[in-house]
Design a protein around this motif. Structure first.
Motif, PDB file in Angstrom:
ATOM      1  N   LYS A  16     -23.401  19.169  45.595  1.00  0.00           N
ATOM      2  CA  LYS A  16     -22.777  19.822  44.459  1.00  0.00           C
ATOM      3  C   LYS A  16     -22.001  18.768  43.683  1.00  0.00           C
ATOM      4  N   GLU A  30     -19.293  18.043  40.480  1.00  0.00           N
ATOM      5  CA  GLU A  30     -18.321  18.559  39.529  1.00  0.00           C
ATOM      6  C   GLU A  30     -17.795  17.366  38.748  1.00  0.00           C
ATOM      7  N   ASN A  60     -16.592  22.405  34.345  1.00  0.00           N
ATOM      8  CA  ASN A  60     -17.486  21.422  34.956  1.00  0.00           C
ATOM      9  C   ASN A  60     -18.471  20.937  33.893  1.00  0.00           C
ATOM     10  N   SER A 117     -20.748  18.470  34.358  1.00  0.00           N
ATOM     11  CA  SER A 117     -21.749  17.615  35.011  1.00  0.00           C
ATOM     12  C   SER A 117     -23.123  17.689  34.354  1.00  0.00           C
ATOM     13  N   TYR A 118     -23.482  18.806  33.750  1.00  0.00           N
ATOM     14  CA  TYR A 118     -24.811  18.919  33.147  1.00  0.00           C
ATOM     15  C   TYR A 118     -24.894  18.241  31.783  1.00  0.00           C
ATOM     16  N   GLY A 119     -23.768  18.054  31.124  1.00  0.00           N
ATOM     17  CA  GLY A 119     -23.778  17.447  29.799  1.00  0.00           C
ATOM     18  C   GLY A 119     -23.578  15.941  29.793  1.00  0.00           C
ATOM     19  N   LYS A 120     -23.228  15.363  30.904  1.00  0.00           N
ATOM     20  CA  LYS A 120     -22.906  13.926  30.977  1.00  0.00           C
ATOM     21  C   LYS A 120     -23.746  13.249  32.058  1.00  0.00           C
ATOM     22  N   ARG A 121     -25.030  13.478  32.040  1.00  0.00           N
ATOM     23  CA  ARG A 121     -25.905  13.056  33.144  1.00  0.00           C
ATOM     24  C   ARG A 121     -25.843  11.557  33.444  1.00  0.00           C
ATOM     25  N   GLU A 168     -24.431  10.233  36.934  1.00  0.00           N
ATOM     26  CA  GLU A 168     -25.311   9.492  37.844  1.00  0.00           C
ATOM     27  C   GLU A 168     -24.680   8.157  38.248  1.00  0.00           C
TER      28      GLU A 168
END
Length: 112
Positions: A42, A44, A57, A59-63, A67
């Protein structure tokens, strides 16, 4: 001047076996659950400038940034493996024994 990265770790009793590692770089924070394992991962990610209470959160917009920070956390965890082997119990017996309860209470982790 850039600030040093800050790592923190938490091994939970409930839920059992959860290992959380966070990395703060500047005002960006990534929390990774169970790094370097096949357990459910997971992510965050928080921008502490705009969200100091860590409510959204991102996390999906700043891949790309996520990473990069994830790789930094995994590298940190790998470098700490020897200490983990010596200091963190592999199996946590629940319920806790009376002796263990007394030890935790003496350390301030449990209240009567």
């Amino acid at each position: 001047m850039d600030s040093m990265p800050v790592y923190s770790e938490l091994h939970t009793i409930y839920p059992p076996g959860q290992h959380l590692v966070s990395l703060i770089e500047g005002r960006k924070k990534l929390i990774l659950s169970n790094p370097n394992t096949s357990s459910s991962l997971k992510l965050e990610f928080y921008d502490l400038d705009s969200d100091e209470n860590e409510r959204v959160n991102l996390s999906y917009g700043k891949r790309q940034l996520v990473e990069h920070m994830k790789e930094e956390i995994e590298s940190f965890v790998s470098s700490q493996q020897d200490a983990h082997t010596r200091l963190v119990p592999v199996v946590l017996d629940l319920p806790l024994s009376k002796e263990r309860m007394k030890e935790l209470e003496a350390l301030g982790y449990l209240n009567k």
